[in-house]
Write a protein that holds these residues in place. Structure first.
Motif, PDB file in Angstrom:
ATOM      1  N   ARG A 138       0.195  -4.857 -14.811  1.00 18.53           N
ATOM      2  CA  ARG A 138      -0.563  -5.351 -13.674  1.00 18.53           C
ATOM      3  C   ARG A 138      -2.073  -5.262 -13.888  1.00 18.53           C
ATOM      4  O   ARG A 138      -2.827  -6.135 -13.488  1.00 18.53           O
ATOM      5  N   ARG A 139      -2.550  -4.212 -14.554  1.00 14.14           N
ATOM      6  CA  ARG A 139      -3.995  -3.988 -14.659  1.00 14.14           C
ATOM      7  C   ARG A 139      -4.721  -5.099 -15.409  1.00 14.14           C
ATOM      8  O   ARG A 139      -5.879  -5.384 -15.135  1.00 14.14           O
ATOM      9  N   GLY A 140      -4.060  -5.729 -16.358  1.00 17.81           N
ATOM     10  CA  GLY A 140      -4.694  -6.810 -17.109  1.00 17.81           C
ATOM     11  C   GLY A 140      -5.052  -7.988 -16.223  1.00 17.81           C
ATOM     12  O   GLY A 140      -6.137  -8.568 -16.340  1.00 17.81           O
ATOM     13  N   PHE A 141      -4.141  -8.331 -15.317  1.00 15.75           N
ATOM     14  CA  PHE A 141      -4.406  -9.447 -14.400  1.00 15.75           C
ATOM     15  C   PHE A 141      -5.597  -9.152 -13.494  1.00 15.75           C
ATOM     16  O   PHE A 141      -6.414 -10.029 -13.208  1.00 15.75           O
ATOM     17  N   VAL A 142      -5.694  -7.892 -13.046  1.00  9.96           N
ATOM     18  CA  VAL A 142      -6.805  -7.507 -12.183  1.00  9.96           C
ATOM     19  C   VAL A 142      -8.104  -7.432 -12.973  1.00  9.96           C
ATOM     20  O   VAL A 142      -9.146  -7.940 -12.551  1.00  9.96           O
ATOM     21  N   LYS A 143      -8.048  -6.806 -14.137  1.00  8.54           N
ATOM     22  CA  LYS A 143      -9.246  -6.613 -14.954  1.00  8.54           C
ATOM     23  C   LYS A 143      -9.902  -7.927 -15.327  1.00  8.54           C
ATOM     24  O   LYS A 143     -11.138  -8.053 -15.302  1.00  8.54           O
ATOM     25  N   TYR A 144      -9.094  -8.921 -15.660  1.00  7.30           N
ATOM     26  CA  TYR A 144      -9.645 -10.197 -16.109  1.00  7.30           C
ATOM     27  C   TYR A 144      -9.769 -11.224 -14.983  1.00  7.30           C
ATOM     28  O   TYR A 144     -10.063 -12.385 -15.232  1.00  7.30           O
ATOM     29  N   GLY A 145      -9.528 -10.775 -13.751  1.00 11.60           N
ATOM     30  CA  GLY A 145      -9.879 -11.586 -12.591  1.00 11.60           C
ATOM     31  C   GLY A 145      -8.885 -12.635 -12.167  1.00 11.60           C
ATOM     32  O   GLY A 145      -9.265 -13.618 -11.529  1.00 11.60           O
ATOM     33  N   VAL A 146      -7.596 -12.451 -12.468  1.00 16.98           N
ATOM     34  CA  VAL A 146      -6.605 -13.427 -12.019  1.00 16.98           C
ATOM     35  C   VAL A 146      -6.247 -13.187 -10.553  1.00 16.98           C
ATOM     36  O   VAL A 146      -6.124 -14.121  -9.774  1.00 16.98           O
ATOM     37  N   PHE A 147      -6.076 -11.927 -10.197  1.00 12.57           N
ATOM     38  CA  PHE A 147      -5.843 -11.598  -8.792  1.00 12.57           C
ATOM     39  C   PHE A 147      -6.224 -10.142  -8.544  1.00 12.57           C
ATOM     40  O   PHE A 147      -6.366  -9.346  -9.473  1.00 12.57           O
ATOM     41  N   THR A 148      -6.434  -9.816  -7.283  1.00 11.40           N
ATOM     42  CA  THR A 148      -6.539  -8.430  -6.847  1.00 11.40           C
ATOM     43  C   THR A 148      -5.431  -8.194  -5.837  1.00 11.40           C
ATOM     44  O   THR A 148      -4.867  -9.138  -5.277  1.00 11.40           O
ATOM     45  N   ASP A 149      -5.113  -6.919  -5.610  1.00  9.79           N
ATOM     46  CA  ASP A 149      -3.959  -6.599  -4.777  1.00  9.79           C
ATOM     47  C   ASP A 149      -4.217  -5.319  -4.004  1.00  9.79           C
ATOM     48  O   ASP A 149      -5.350  -4.864  -3.908  1.00  9.79           O
ATOM     49  N   THR A 150      -3.168  -4.727  -3.462  1.00  3.75           N
ATOM     50  CA  THR A 150      -3.308  -3.531  -2.635  1.00  3.75           C
ATOM     51  C   THR A 150      -2.980  -2.255  -3.394  1.00  3.75           C
ATOM     52  O   THR A 150      -2.874  -1.184  -2.785  1.00  3.75           O
ATOM     53  N   VAL A 151      -2.819  -2.340  -4.696  1.00  4.05           N
ATOM     54  CA  VAL A 151      -2.520  -1.145  -5.485  1.00  4.05           C
ATOM     55  C   VAL A 151      -3.751  -0.238  -5.504  1.00  4.05           C
ATOM     56  O   VAL A 151      -4.867  -0.678  -5.796  1.00  4.05           O
ATOM     57  N   GLY A 152      -3.549   1.037  -5.185  1.00  5.58           N
ATOM     58  CA  GLY A 152      -4.644   1.990  -5.156  1.00  5.58           C
ATOM     59  C   GLY A 152      -5.461   1.942  -3.877  1.00  5.58           C
ATOM     60  O   GLY A 152      -6.471   2.623  -3.752  1.00  5.58           O
ATOM     61  N   ILE A 153      -5.011   1.145  -2.921  1.00  8.42           N
ATOM     62  CA  ILE A 153      -5.753   0.957  -1.669  1.00  8.42           C
ATOM     63  C   ILE A 153      -4.946   1.539  -0.521  1.00  8.42           C
ATOM     64  O   ILE A 153      -3.725   1.390  -0.458  1.00  8.42           O
ATOM     65  N   ARG A 154      -5.632   2.196   0.405  1.00  6.57           N
ATOM     66  CA  ARG A 154      -4.974   2.762   1.561  1.00  6.57           C
ATOM     67  C   ARG A 154      -4.572   1.679   2.554  1.00  6.57           C
ATOM     68  O   ARG A 154      -5.081   0.581   2.509  1.00  6.57           O
ATOM     69  N   LEU A 155      -3.649   2.024   3.443  1.00  5.55           N
ATOM     70  CA  LEU A 155      -3.256   1.090   4.496  1.00  5.55           C
ATOM     71  C   LEU A 155      -4.463   0.735   5.339  1.00  5.55           C
ATOM     72  O   LEU A 155      -5.127   1.592   5.903  1.00  5.55           O
ATOM     73  N   GLY A 156      -4.766  -0.529   5.410  1.00  5.54           N
ATOM     74  CA  GLY A 156      -5.881  -0.982   6.221  1.00  5.54           C
ATOM     75  C   GLY A 156      -5.495  -2.226   6.985  1.00  5.54           C
ATOM     76  O   GLY A 156      -4.331  -2.566   7.114  1.00  5.54           O
ATOM     77  N   LEU A 157      -6.509  -2.933   7.469  1.00  6.81           N
ATOM     78  CA  LEU A 157      -6.297  -4.139   8.256  1.00  6.81           C
ATOM     79  C   LEU A 157      -5.283  -3.891   9.362  1.00  6.81           C
ATOM     80  O   LEU A 157      -4.237  -4.520   9.455  1.00  6.81           O
ATOM     81  N   THR A 158      -5.599  -2.896  10.186  1.00  2.57           N
ATOM     82  CA  THR A 158      -4.739  -2.558  11.309  1.00  2.57           C
ATOM     83  C   THR A 158      -5.575  -2.527  12.590  1.00  2.57           C
ATOM     84  O   THR A 158      -6.785  -2.382  12.557  1.00  2.57           O
ATOM     85  N   ASN A 159      -4.883  -2.664  13.700  1.00  2.00           N
ATOM     86  CA  ASN A 159      -5.514  -2.589  15.021  1.00  2.00           C
ATOM     87  C   ASN A 159      -4.606  -1.749  15.895  1.00  2.00           C
ATOM     88  O   ASN A 159      -3.480  -2.145  16.177  1.00  2.00           O
ATOM     89  N   VAL A 160      -5.048  -0.545  16.259  1.00  2.00           N
ATOM     90  CA  VAL A 160      -4.218   0.335  17.068  1.00  2.00           C
ATOM     91  C   VAL A 160      -4.506   0.102  18.552  1.00  2.00           C
ATOM     92  O   VAL A 160      -5.483  -0.553  18.920  1.00  2.00           O
ATOM     93  N   ASP A 161      -3.672   0.666  19.390  1.00  7.03           N
ATOM     94  CA  ASP A 161      -3.771   0.438  20.834  1.00  7.03           C
ATOM     95  C   ASP A 161      -4.752   1.435  21.450  1.00  7.03           C
ATOM     96  O   ASP A 161      -4.359   2.446  22.040  1.00  7.03           O
ATOM     97  N   TYR A 162      -6.040   1.134  21.321  1.00  5.43           N
ATOM     98  CA  TYR A 162      -7.075   1.992  21.906  1.00  5.43           C
ATOM     99  C   TYR A 162      -6.918   2.080  23.421  1.00  5.43           C
ATOM    100  O   TYR A 162      -7.109   3.143  24.018  1.00  5.43           O
ATOM    101  N   GLY A 163      -6.598   0.953  24.037  1.00  7.19           N
ATOM    102  CA  GLY A 163      -6.494   0.916  25.489  1.00  7.19           C
ATOM    103  C   GLY A 163      -5.433   1.861  26.029  1.00  7.19           C
ATOM    104  O   GLY A 163      -5.585   2.434  27.115  1.00  7.19           O
ATOM    105  N   LYS A 164      -4.367   2.054  25.276  1.00  9.66           N
ATOM    106  CA  LYS A 164      -3.299   2.966  25.707  1.00  9.66           C
ATOM    107  C   LYS A 164      -3.825   4.390  25.834  1.00  9.66           C
ATOM    108  O   LYS A 164      -3.496   5.106  26.790  1.00  9.66           O
ATOM    109  N   VAL A 165      -4.659   4.801  24.883  1.00  8.13           N
ATOM    110  CA  VAL A 165      -5.228   6.147  24.929  1.00  8.13           C
ATOM    111  C   VAL A 165      -6.220   6.265  26.079  1.00  8.13           C
ATOM    112  O   VAL A 165      -6.252   7.279  26.784  1.00  8.13           O
ATOM    113  N   LEU A 166      -7.028   5.236  26.282  1.00  8.13           N
ATOM    114  CA  LEU A 166      -7.988   5.273  27.382  1.00  8.13           C
ATOM    115  C   LEU A 166      -7.274   5.402  28.727  1.00  8.13           C
ATOM    116  O   LEU A 166      -7.743   6.092  29.634  1.00  8.13           O
TER     117      LEU A 166
END
Length: 679
Positions: free
Chosen positions: A145-173
């Protein structure tokens, strides 16, 4: 529709100015505190379920991290430093072997910090997410996998934390964390635990209770610190403010917010913990002005807050948003340009489809206009019933030149939600922007992140029989020598073959990585505030979230469309040059081939109302979409919908792509956005 008069003095108060100025004077620092508590939790875990261990990581950190309170009355931070960043060795530990530098330059770490980071690197060397995902991918595909990333074919979520989320703030309020804990305890009390599934649910509920109680304890620690500071404070006004901070932190987020100030502090505690649990760009506040409005309205009507005070609080909040940061790899840092994607959605619809704009939307924009920070990332959900008054307020901010607010078409976003998730119309109306410009019903989805395919690189590989001309590596399939193609259709089929090949690789690595995350790196806090996770008794990535949002993005479609239009026109129709001559010019980066470059630049280009090039864009987007839709999510759901979200990675990708048949030179940034014309 709300009405709002522009404030007469669109200037910063002395306090906001001081807080803003000091922000730019504050150094970004890496903290080792979370790593120390992480190691403690893992070493003490024994054979306990991983979701419990992950909850204990957050529990230890919130109960033990070093706290501070500065002039900003909104308290809470990622680390003991104002602009501190936490590393996450459990996701990627390879860089810990070289802890001298980060994306921010010299770290100036103490010997103790270095020892902690080195110990974490050793502990997680074969246990981190990246190692696990790459090993499985290698065994499944036979590819590195690293070769594809290193040479710019694609990037992915490997080594990345869970993101792009939206939690229910209003519920806590509205309920407070104690109310959420009571809800979880009720689920736990009614759980028979005689089936395996129920047994696993028990672990999840216990983990959720651990983290929610830890957040209350964290807020209590801030209350104690504020009281302690007040005891030593000579200035009467500052003493009173510290007492107020202490009182607020003892009440929220444990209990429902009773005022706009309490709601603001409760929101910030929840937002900060979501970042601490998984500090990845794209943890979005969502429809901030909707769930905060009742508290503002109540205070405003009671005379407990003025518009000027509300604006100042939001200005101070925007500075807090900008203090958020991550420790990133070179690819992440260059690709996203430290864009943290804390996106707020203004305007839009109420759940019954009416105009949702309220006074707080106007005040929010006034704060943006005054304080002029990079974060939050503000988006207006446009629809045809937005008032001219609100649109003109948006224009006031746009003309400053900050690049915000951005605008998305709310009608199309609603249609897309109905098509993708088969959700109710009410849910589709309650749309949030999560990440860059991705849309999803608020607090319902596991993630909206996938791989980003560098389409111009795929074209470059196609023109070179699958070989990367920069590295000499056989990254793509051997689809034939381009100079042997007799027709434009042969080239098109070769490019399709390469594209389909890389889509499959991206789908494989993304689904593998998400499986690894679900199994080894659950996020009980984000799950607790994502719709249906508590009902199902499952983590956000373990099938608990109401909707799945896994999807890929194709970068540089405009560059490829322009290139294919030029090839079709110049090589195959006009026959002005041969494919061999074109390839030689590309290899030379048009040195000694300037006449040919001018010919290619003069070929039809997208964005000029020229169907010759415009239809190319449609063709390749359709092709990408059709192929992506042949894949189901890792949970077997048919909710995969590709995205086009190119905020900044076009710059990184451009570095790794040679000269293109469009006339573009090697290394130049690719076209920005997803449907922007080439500059």
């Amino acid at each position: 529709m709300a009405s709002y008069q522009v404030l007469e003095k669109p200037v910063l108060t002395d306090r906001v100015k001081r807080v803003k100025d000091s922000f730019f004077e504050t150094e970004v620092k890496l903290s080792s505190e979370r790593v120390r508590f992480l190691l403690e939790a893992y070493r003490e875990a024994g054979g306990e379920p991983i979701v419990i261990t992950r909850a204990k990581v957050l529990d230890k950190y919130l109960r033990g991290m070093t706290l501070y309170i500065d002039e900003n009355p909104i308290v809470g931070s990622l680390t003991q430093y104002r602009r501190g960043v936490n590393p996450y060795p459990e996701y990627s530990s390879s860089w810990f072997k070289r802890v001298r530098k980060s994306t921010f330059g010299e770290l100036n770490l103490s010997p103790e910090d270095k020892d902690i980071l080195a110990a974490a690197g050793e502990y997680f060397r074969d246990k981190d997410q990246m190692s696990k995902a790459e090993e499985i991918f290698r065994g499944f595909t036979g590819k590195e996998r690293r070769g594809f990333v290193k040479y710019g074919v694609f990037t992915d979520t490997v080594g990345i934390r869970l993101g792009l989320t939206n939690v229910d703030y209003g519920k806590v309020l509205d309920k407070g964390l104690e109310g959420v804990i009571s809800e979880v305890e009720q689920y736990l009390a009614n759980l028979p635990v005689v089936s395996y599934e129920d047994f696993k649910k028990r672990d999840f509920y216990v983990a959720v209770i651990i983290v929610l109680k830890a957040i209350i304890a964290w807020a209590d620690r801030y209350a104690a610190l504020a009281d302690s500071m007040a005891e030593k404070e000579a200035d009467a006004n500052r003493k009173a403010e510290l007492r107020s901070i202490a009182e607020t932190c003892r009440w929220v987020p444990a209990k429902p917010a009773g005022s706009f100030r309490e709601a603001m502090q409760s929101f910030w505690f929840i937002h900060t913990v979501a970042w601490i649990e998984a500090a990845q760009p794209g943890i979005a506040p969502g429809r901030f002005t909707q769930y905060m409005y009742p508290f503002y309205s109540k205070d405003r009507q009671a005379g407990n807050i003025s518009d000027e005070e509300a604006v100042e609080l939001m200005e101070l909040l925007f500075i807090k948003f900008s203090e958020m940061g991550q420790h990133l790899s070179e690819i992440e840092a260059t690709g996203i340009q430290l864009h943290t994607g804390q996106t707020v959605a203004l305007g839009g619809f109420t759940r019954d489809g009416k105009d949702a704009t309220n006074e707080l939307d106007f005040l929010f924009l006034e704060a943006e206009k005054n304080v002029r920070m990079i974060q939050p990332s503000t988006v207006v959900v446009w629809h045809n019933r937005l008032s001219n008054e609100f649109l003109m307020k948006c224009a006031e901010v746009v003309k400053i030149g900050l690049g915000k607010p951005a605008f998305i078409n709310g009608h199309i976003a609603v249609e897309r939600a109905l098509d993708r998730w088969k959700c109710s119309l009410e849910e589709a109306h309650d749309i949030s922007i999560i990440g860059c410009v991705q849309t999803a019903p608020s607090h319902t989805s596991d993630t909206v992140w996938g791989a980003l395919i560098n389409f111009p690189k795929v074209l470059e590989l196609t023109l070179n029989n699958g070989i990367d001309p920069r590295s000499g590596k056989q990254l793509g399939l051997p689809t034939g020598k381009a100079e042997d193609f007799k027709t434009y259709e042969e080239l098109t089929e070769a490019l399709k073959t390469q594209l389909h090949y890389f889509i499959k690789l991206c789908r494989d690595i993304i689904r593998i990585t998400e499986n690894v995350d679900a199994e080894y790196f659950p996020t009980p806090f984000a799950s607790a505030l994502t719709d249906d996770c508590l009902k199902h008794g499952r983590d956000i990535l373990g099938g608990g979230a109401k909707f799945g949002s896994d999807s890929d993005c194709m970068v540089g479609v405009i560059d490829v469309a322009n290139s294919m239009a030029a090839i079709k026109k110049v090589v195959f129709e006009e026959k002005s040059v041969t494919m061999k001559e074109l390839l030689e010019a590309l290899k030379a980066n048009f040195e000694r081939h300037k006449d040919l470059q001018r010919l290619l630049l003069a070929a039809p280009k997208y964005g000029n109302d020229d169907s010759y090039a415009d239809e190319m864009v449609t063709y390749w987007y359709d092709e990408f979409c059709r192929e992506e839709l042949t894949y189901k999510s890792r949970l077997g759901k048919d909710d995969n919908r590709p995205h086009e979200v190119v905020v900044s990675i076009h710059s990184w990708y451009g570095n790794l792509v040679g000269a293109l048949p469009s006339g573009r030179l090697s290394g130049v940034a690719l076209t920005d956005g997803s449907t922007s014309a080439t500059p």
